[in-house]
Write an enzyme that holds these catalytic residues in place. Structure first.
Site, PDB file in Angstrom:
ATOM      1  N   ASP A 211     -41.490 -43.796 -76.571  1.00 26.09           N
ATOM      2  CA  ASP A 211     -41.520 -44.588 -77.673  1.00 26.09           C
ATOM      3  C   ASP A 211     -40.815 -44.353 -78.827  1.00 26.09           C
ATOM      4  OD1 ASP A 211     -42.918 -42.663 -79.197  1.00 26.09           O
ATOM      5  OD2 ASP A 211     -44.741 -43.205 -78.169  1.00 26.09           O
TER       6      ASP A 211
ATOM      7  N   LYS B 192     -43.882 -49.139 -79.628  1.00 22.09           N
ATOM      8  CA  LYS B 192     -45.014 -49.075 -80.357  1.00 22.09           C
ATOM      9  C   LYS B 192     -44.550 -48.811 -81.858  1.00 22.09           C
ATOM     10  CE  LYS B 192     -49.201 -46.943 -79.272  1.00 22.09           C
ATOM     11  NZ  LYS B 192     -50.155 -45.689 -79.133  1.00 22.09           N
TER      12      LYS B 192
ATOM     13  N   MET C 154     -49.361 -41.943 -90.841  1.00 20.73           N
ATOM     14  CA  MET C 154     -49.943 -43.395 -90.823  1.00 20.73           C
ATOM     15  C   MET C 154     -50.266 -44.002 -91.974  1.00 20.73           C
ATOM     16  SD  MET C 154     -51.363 -43.388 -86.925  1.00 20.73           S
ATOM     17  CE  MET C 154     -52.612 -42.114 -87.144  1.00 20.73           C
TER      18      MET C 154
HETATM   19  N1  SAH Z   1     -47.807 -37.307 -82.788  1.00 24.50           N
HETATM   20  C1  SAH Z   1     -46.967 -37.630 -84.166  1.00 24.50           C
HETATM   21  C2  SAH Z   1     -47.912 -38.582 -85.021  1.00 24.50           C
HETATM   22  C3  SAH Z   1     -48.027 -39.988 -84.413  1.00 24.50           C
HETATM   23  S1  SAH Z   1     -48.815 -40.906 -85.438  1.00 24.50           S
HETATM   24  C4  SAH Z   1     -46.668 -36.130 -84.588  1.00 24.50           C
HETATM   25  O1  SAH Z   1     -47.294 -35.138 -84.500  1.00 24.50           O
HETATM   26  O2  SAH Z   1     -45.754 -36.122 -85.650  1.00 24.50           O
HETATM   27  C5  SAH Z   1     -47.401 -41.562 -86.416  1.00 24.50           C
HETATM   28  C6  SAH Z   1     -47.327 -41.119 -87.786  1.00 24.50           C
HETATM   29  O3  SAH Z   1     -46.573 -39.975 -87.806  1.00 24.50           O
HETATM   30  C7  SAH Z   1     -46.392 -42.183 -88.640  1.00 24.50           C
HETATM   31  O4  SAH Z   1     -47.159 -43.093 -89.099  1.00 24.50           O
HETATM   32  C8  SAH Z   1     -45.955 -41.183 -89.504  1.00 24.50           C
HETATM   33  O5  SAH Z   1     -46.709 -40.841 -90.737  1.00 24.50           O
HETATM   34  C9  SAH Z   1     -45.861 -39.744 -88.857  1.00 24.50           C
HETATM   35  N2  SAH Z   1     -44.278 -39.725 -88.364  1.00 24.50           N
HETATM   36  C10 SAH Z   1     -43.660 -39.391 -87.270  1.00 24.50           C
HETATM   37  N3  SAH Z   1     -42.650 -39.043 -87.190  1.00 24.50           N
HETATM   38  C11 SAH Z   1     -42.203 -38.939 -88.600  1.00 24.50           C
HETATM   39  C12 SAH Z   1     -41.093 -38.604 -89.206  1.00 24.50           C
HETATM   40  N4  SAH Z   1     -39.982 -38.342 -88.617  1.00 24.50           N
HETATM   41  N5  SAH Z   1     -40.860 -38.553 -90.607  1.00 24.50           N
HETATM   42  C13 SAH Z   1     -42.018 -38.928 -91.180  1.00 24.50           C
HETATM   43  N6  SAH Z   1     -43.304 -39.230 -90.616  1.00 24.50           N
HETATM   44  C14 SAH Z   1     -43.500 -39.157 -89.226  1.00 24.50           C
END
Ligand code: SAH
Length: 509
Positions: free
Chosen positions: A38, A60, A175
Site C-alpha cells: 500500500d 489506501k 493518523m
Molecule cells: N503501521 C504503521 C502505522 C500505520 S497508521 C507504522 O507502524 O508506522 C498510518 C499512520 O502512520 C499515518 O497516518 C502516520 O501518522 C503514520 N506514518 C506512517 N508512515 C509515516 C512516516 N514515514 N512519517 C510520518 N508518519 C508516518
C-alpha cells in the site's frame, strides 16, 4: 489451482527509508509469488521482488481506498488458496495501527497460515529521524502510542484525555493530522501545560521529511502556515525540545533535493545510494534499457576465435557483463582468456572485471575514449589484434585511433541500449508540478532519450527551475546539441565525480 495453500507473510515494510527494512522481510519479498503493498510502503522495496512475481497495489490513503479492507482480505485469502506465498507489505510495523491483527484473524478463520514479520514503526523512526528520542532519562519514563483518528464527536470514547494530560509520558499520535486541533484542545482542557513542546514529522525517514515544531498553544497555527498534511507523526512532550540539539537527518547536504536518475535501472543503484546517503530523494526514471544485441553472432564468433586476439578492451560495465554472460553461455570460462592483455576505460569497469578474477593491465587517467588512446601510447600495440566488445551505437573515435596506431580492431556489439519510455507520463507530470529539483545525465543517450520523452513539450520551459547535471564533456555536448545547457558538469567523469559536483553546487548555494 494447486493442492498446497500458500502462506501469507504480514510484513512490516518500515517507515519509508528502504534501509530500515529487516533482513527477514527482504528475504521474504525476494521469494514471494505475490507482493501486495500500500501507499505507506516504499515502492523501492518492490525491486527486491522476483521479476515474475505478481505485484498488487492496494492503495489506501486517508479515506481514498483503492481496495477496501474487506477486498484486501479476500485478495490475500484468494492468492494463498491458489497456492501462492504472499508478501503483504504494510507501512511501519503491521501490528501498530496497521490492521495487521485483523488480517491475521481473518486469515486464521479461512484456514490460511500466516507469519508476522515486525517492522520499524514510524511512531519511533519518524521522531528519531527528526532528532527526537521518544524516551530520555531526563525527560520521561514512558511512551504512549495513540490513534489520532478517533472521531472527536464519538460518545463512548476510549481516549483517556485526563490520563494523557496528567502523565509525563511522551505522547505519540498516529493518523492525527486532521484532528490536531482537537487533540491539542483536549490535552489543554484536561490540564496539560500549554507550553508543552510538540512536533509533527511528515514522511519521516524519507527525503521528503518535514518537521514543524511548537507548543500546544502555537502548533495549530504553525502547521496551517506550513501547510503540513498527512502522513505525519505527532510527538508531544519534553523530549521534543531535544531536536534543537539532536537534529541530524535534515542537516544532510542534499536533504530535500528531489533528483531524477535517468540511467538504466540495473545501473542506477550506485548513484541512487550515494545521493540518498547525502539526503536526496531520488526519483528513478530510467530512460535506457540495456538488452542483448539482436544479432549475437559476431560476439560469439569473436569468443570462439579468442585465441587470435592480443587485447580485450572494455569501455563499460555492460560490455564486461555481456561479454562474460556470452562466454559462459557458450560453456567456456576465464581460462580461455589467459593469454590476453586487458584495458578498461574507468575504475568501475575495472572493478567489475576484477569480479571475474582479472586485473586490467591499463587504466587511463580520465575516463574517456581519448585517454584510453593516450594510455595505449605507452604499450606496443602495432599489429596487435584488439577485441572491443561494446554498445552498438558507440562512438567511433576509439577504434579509429587504435587502428591509426597500427592495431587490428574488432569492434563487436556486446549489447544494445534502447529507449525506455515507461516513465514518460510520470516525468512530465513531475516536471509540470515543479516536483523535480535536479536531473542527472550519466551518458549521451540518457540526455537524448530524456529529451525524446518530453516529445512536443516545451523542454526549456519545463526545465527552467531544474538543475541539470552532466557526468562529463561528451554528455554535456550532447545536451547542448539538444539546447540544454548543463548547470553542473562533473570534474571527474565518474558517478562519484558527478555526486561530488552536485554536492559542491548545493554547498555553494
Ligand atoms: N503501521 C504503521 C502505522 C500505520 S497508521 C507504522 O507502524 O508506522 C498510518 C499512520 O502512520 C499515518 O497516518 C502516520 O501518522 C503514520 N506514518 C506512517 N508512515 C509515516 C512516516 N514515514 N512519517 C510520518 N508518519 C508516518
Amino acid at each position: 489451482m494447486t493442492d498446497k495453500t500458500g502462506t501469507v507473510y504480514l510484513i512490516g515494510a518500515g517507515p519509508g527509508d528502504p534501509g530500515l527494512l529487516t533482513i527477514k522481510a527482504k528475504e521474504c519479498i525476494e521469494t514471494a509469488d505475490v507482493v501486495v503493498y500500500d501507499y505507506l510502503a516504499s515502492p523501492f522495496l518492490l525491486n527486491y521482488a522476483r521479476s515474475d512475481a505478481q505485484i498488487i497495489y492496494v492503495g489506501k490513503k486517508g479515506g481514498d481506498h483503492t481496495l477496501s479492507q474487506d477486498k484486501i482480505n479476500l485478495l490475500l485469502v484468494d492468492k494463498a488458496k491458489q497456492g501462492f506465498d504472499v508478501a503483504r507489505l504494510k507501512g511501519g510495523d503491521p501490528f501498530v495501527f496497521g490492521r495487521g491483527g485483523e488480517e491475521a484473524q481473518m486469515l486464521l478463520s479461512h484456514g490460511v497460515s500466516y507469519e508476522v514479520i515486525p517492522g520499524v514503526t514510524s511512531a519511533i523512526a519518524a521522531p528519531a529521524y527528526a532528532g527526537i528520542p521518544i524516551t530520555h532519562r531526563d525527560h520521561t519514563s514512558f511512551v504512549s502510542f495513540i490513534t489520532g483518528h478517533e472521531d472527536p464527536t464519538k460518545k463512548d470514547t476510549s481516549m483517556q484525555w485526563d490520563v494523557f494530560a496528567k502523565s509525563n509520558a511522551t505522547l505519540v499520535f498516529l493518523m492525527g493530522v486532521k484532528n490536531l486541533e482537537n487533540i491539542v484542545k483536549n490535552l489543554i482542557k484536561h490540564g496539560k501545560p500549554s507550553d508543552t513542546p510538540i512536533a509533527l514529522v511528515r514522511w519521516g525517514t524519507t527525503a521528503r521529511q518535514e518537521t514543524v515544531t511548537g507548543t500546544l498553544e502555537t502548533i495549530v497555527e504553525r502547521v496551517k502556515q506550513a501547510k503540513l498534511k498527512s502522513p505525519a507523526i505527532i510527538v508531544i512532550g519534553h523530549v521534543v525540545s531535544l531536536r534543537e540539539e539532536l537534529a541530524w537527518f535534515d542537516k544532510k547536504p542534499l536533504f530535500g533535493q528531489r533528483i531524477v536518475i535517468t540511467r538504466a535501472r540495473a545501473q542506477a543503484s550506485d548513484l541512487l545510494s550515494k545521493l540518498s546517503k547525502l539526503g536526496a530523494q531520488c526519483i528513478e526514471i530510467p530512460t535506457i534499457q540495456i538488452v542483448s544485441p539482436e544479432d549475437t553472432a559476431p560476439l560469439k564468433k569473436s569468443i570462439k576465435n579468442i585465441k587470435d586476439y592480443d587485447w580485450l578492451v572494455f569501455t563499460s560495465v555492460n560490455g564486461v557483463k555481456f561479454f562474460f554472460d556470452t562466454l559462459f553461455d557458450m560453456g567456456r570460462d576465464v581460462r580461455v582468456l589467459g593469454h590476453l592483455k586487458f584495458a578498461c576505460i574507468g575504475p568501475v569497469t575495472k572493478e567489475r572485471l576484477k569480479n571475474y578474477g582479472i586485473i586490467s593491465d591499463i587504466l587511463p587517467k580520465t575516463y574517456r575514449a581519448e585517454s584510453v588512446i593516450e594510455a595505449f601510447s605507452t604499450v606496443e600495440i602495432k599489429d596487435k589484434k584488439v577485441l572491443l566488445p561494446r554498445a552498438k551505437q558507440a562512438r567511433t573515435i576509439l577504434p579509429e585511433e587504435l587502428t591509426k596506431m597500427g592495431a587490428k580492431v574488432d569492434d563487436v556489439t556486446a549489447y544494445e541500449t534502447r529507449l525506455n519510455a515507461d516513465g514518460k507520463e510520470n516525468l512530465i507530470s513531475l516536471l509540470e508540478n515543479n516536483e523535480i529539483d535536479a536531473i542527472t545525465f550519466t551518458s549521451s543517450s540518457t540526455v537524448s532519450n530524456f529529451m525524446s520523452l518530453l516529445e512536443s513539450k516545451d523542454a526549456k520551459k519545463l526545465l527552467k527551475n531544474v538543475v541539470t547535471a552532466s557526468i562529463g564533456p561528451i554528455t554535456s555536448d550532447t545536451a547542448r546539441s539538444l539546447d540544454i545547457e548543463p548547470d553542473i558538469e562533473a570534474k571527474e567523469y565518474t558517478i562519484q565525480g558527478l555526486v561530488n559536483s552536485l554536492l559542491a553546487y548545493y554547498e555553494g548555494k
